[in-house]
Scaffold this active site. Sequence first.
Site, short mmCIF file in Angstrom:
data_model
loop_
_atom_site.label_atom_id
_atom_site.label_comp_id
_atom_site.label_asym_id
_atom_site.label_seq_id
_atom_site.Cartn_x
_atom_site.Cartn_y
_atom_site.Cartn_z
N HIS A 255 -11.26 -2.62 3.87
CA HIS A 255 -11.30 -2.02 5.21
C HIS A 255 -11.97 -0.58 5.21
O HIS A 255 -12.16 -0.08 6.34
CB HIS A 255 -9.82 -1.73 5.45
N ASP A 256 -12.51 -0.21 4.26
CA ASP A 256 -13.33 1.22 4.09
C ASP A 256 -14.60 1.01 4.11
O ASP A 256 -15.46 2.01 4.12
CB ASP A 256 -12.75 2.17 3.01
N ASP B 192 -2.85 4.73 -2.79
CA ASP B 192 -3.76 4.96 -2.02
C ASP B 192 -4.21 6.53 -2.48
O ASP B 192 -3.39 7.44 -2.74
CB ASP B 192 -3.23 5.08 -0.51
N GLU C 270 -6.51 3.15 -6.30
CA GLU C 270 -7.58 3.18 -5.49
C GLU C 270 -8.64 4.26 -6.06
O GLU C 270 -8.28 5.35 -6.16
CB GLU C 270 -7.53 3.58 -4.12
N ASP D 95 0.78 -1.30 0.10
CA ASP D 95 0.02 0.12 -0.08
C ASP D 95 0.84 1.37 0.00
O ASP D 95 1.63 1.45 0.98
CB ASP D 95 -0.94 -0.18 1.18
#
Length: 578
Positions: A349-350, A228, A282, A127
């Site tokens: 995770h969001d 990200d 992302e 990431d």
Amino acid sequence: MKRTSLLLLMTLLTLGCKEEKPAQTETEMTDRNWWKEKVLYQIYPQSFKDTNGDGFGDFQGVIEKLDYLESLGIGMVWMNPFFESPLVDNGYDVSDYRAIHPRYGTMEDFETMLSGMKERDIRFVLDVVVNHSSDQHPWFKEASSSRESKYFDYYHWWPAEKGEPPYRHSLFDPEGGWDYVEAVDAYYLHTFAEQQPDLNWENPELRQEVYDIMKFWAEKGVDGFRMDAFQFASKDTTYPEFPEGHEKEFIKWYGMRPQLHEYLKEMYKEVIEPYEVFAVAEGAGSTLQDAHDLVDADREELQTAYHFEYVDMARTPESFKLSEFKEVFSKWDSAFAKEGWLAVFLSNHDNARLVNRFGNPSPEFRRVSTQMLNTFLLSMRGTPYTYYGDELGMTNIDMPTIEEYVDIDAIGKYKTAQKAGEDMDAFMQVLNYSSRENSRTPMQWDTTAHAGFTDGTPWKQVNENYKEINVAVQEGDPNSVLNHFRNMTRLRNENEVLIYGDYQMILDDHQQIYAYTRTLNADKMLVILNFSDKQAEAALPDGLKTGKVLINNYQTLPFHDDSSLKLQPYQALIVQLK
Ligand code: NOJ
């Protein structure tokens, strides 16, 4: 027609109609790449497995579970950030991009974990959080101490002599996107929290720093990068006033500037091409064209991206509509049928847990609905991104009061809603259902204390249903969500048609069923999914009636009579057509 009971695999199904060979379509084969073929598994490292009793997951925990990862049939791991960080946003605020946060272990542990993955033919995706750094990064500390520092220009500033900066919306900060620093008499920009100042990608020196960081990790052997919040990296540096009320379209105002493509091409030449790695963004911009401009092979920018169009669809239990879901997935698939490649995900995770958002978490339907969703995820075109725990059907937790939340996003949204005078009971109901804290609870390994995640006190409460939903219990049950997931990855890994085959929706207007075919030359699979908690009936079109059932999450076949189907609630089938 006789109803035959069957276990999952390889049962011959013949409906009474005349045998018809499906038309053999000559599928145009997009370029083959490992990152299109391998199933990705996302690990949220602080919640996966703790080995030193501090209540946080660590690299040694992942090392302990490498055989488990291999048994899942996945071929890549994306791990959320584990770098040195003050952890204001659980590691998405990096203060040293080359150092490991001690709670995860050491660089040596990282290397052992990476080589353990390589031995099992599992690739690793890092990431990369470079739209912003932490305010504790030495660059920002220097930048905010003097305008003369070369690091000043690593960030975005509004000098106070120009007056108050124009309003910028911040995703995490109800006070907006600018913060004042007295020492330099200027405001810095932060799209996320005030502790996450945005990096200035217009500065070539900053860009070089980022490429050097990526090279550092590529040399360690990582295989890919997840960029990200990358759509925001290049901004309009006149910082036009953000028109209130347009928060949902903020990308249009804040990101996807034409220069982004120049930077990506530069990154491709510097890192992606020479190290033979891949990068996934992302986000995919606001339009299909934006996404093509990022990922089409001839652009030499990114290799893949994931779009968010359905993310907002299931913010409340009522807001999910199968018709929209089908439309969105079909639209994106058809736009990328010939050129470009996307990732497909249903949770991460969001977001809240997959089964709560798109399935049914009640004890009656949890198993079958998660299996149905995993069947969908693993049979669509696009690289499947699966999130830890979804292979078990882990569910949301119940957090009705704001005091229980630790996530900066949840707390920021709460303050914003309060400021706007919203109905806070209604707000809390939505937050409880949709908050990303739901999906960050410790992995449920077994029935021992804290689900076998830690011997200490877990950083976050374990879901109270861990005694029913855990790896140990599901291992031995051939009908478990876990074993269904493995059946699905095996099927995908062994059948190129599920990776590269054309997608064609059928029964388009059906209110309960999502069905489609995947076709690659002479191979054709039919996927039939009941997205509802009721039985669902439908007649199959000619040409799709004869085949072998490869996947079925019920013991019974759904065939009602000679020409129609009667699916059980959340029944999922994959049929290899003849
Ligand atoms: C997107 C990440 O997925 C999210 O978890 C994070 O809070 C923001 N970017 C800021 O880095």
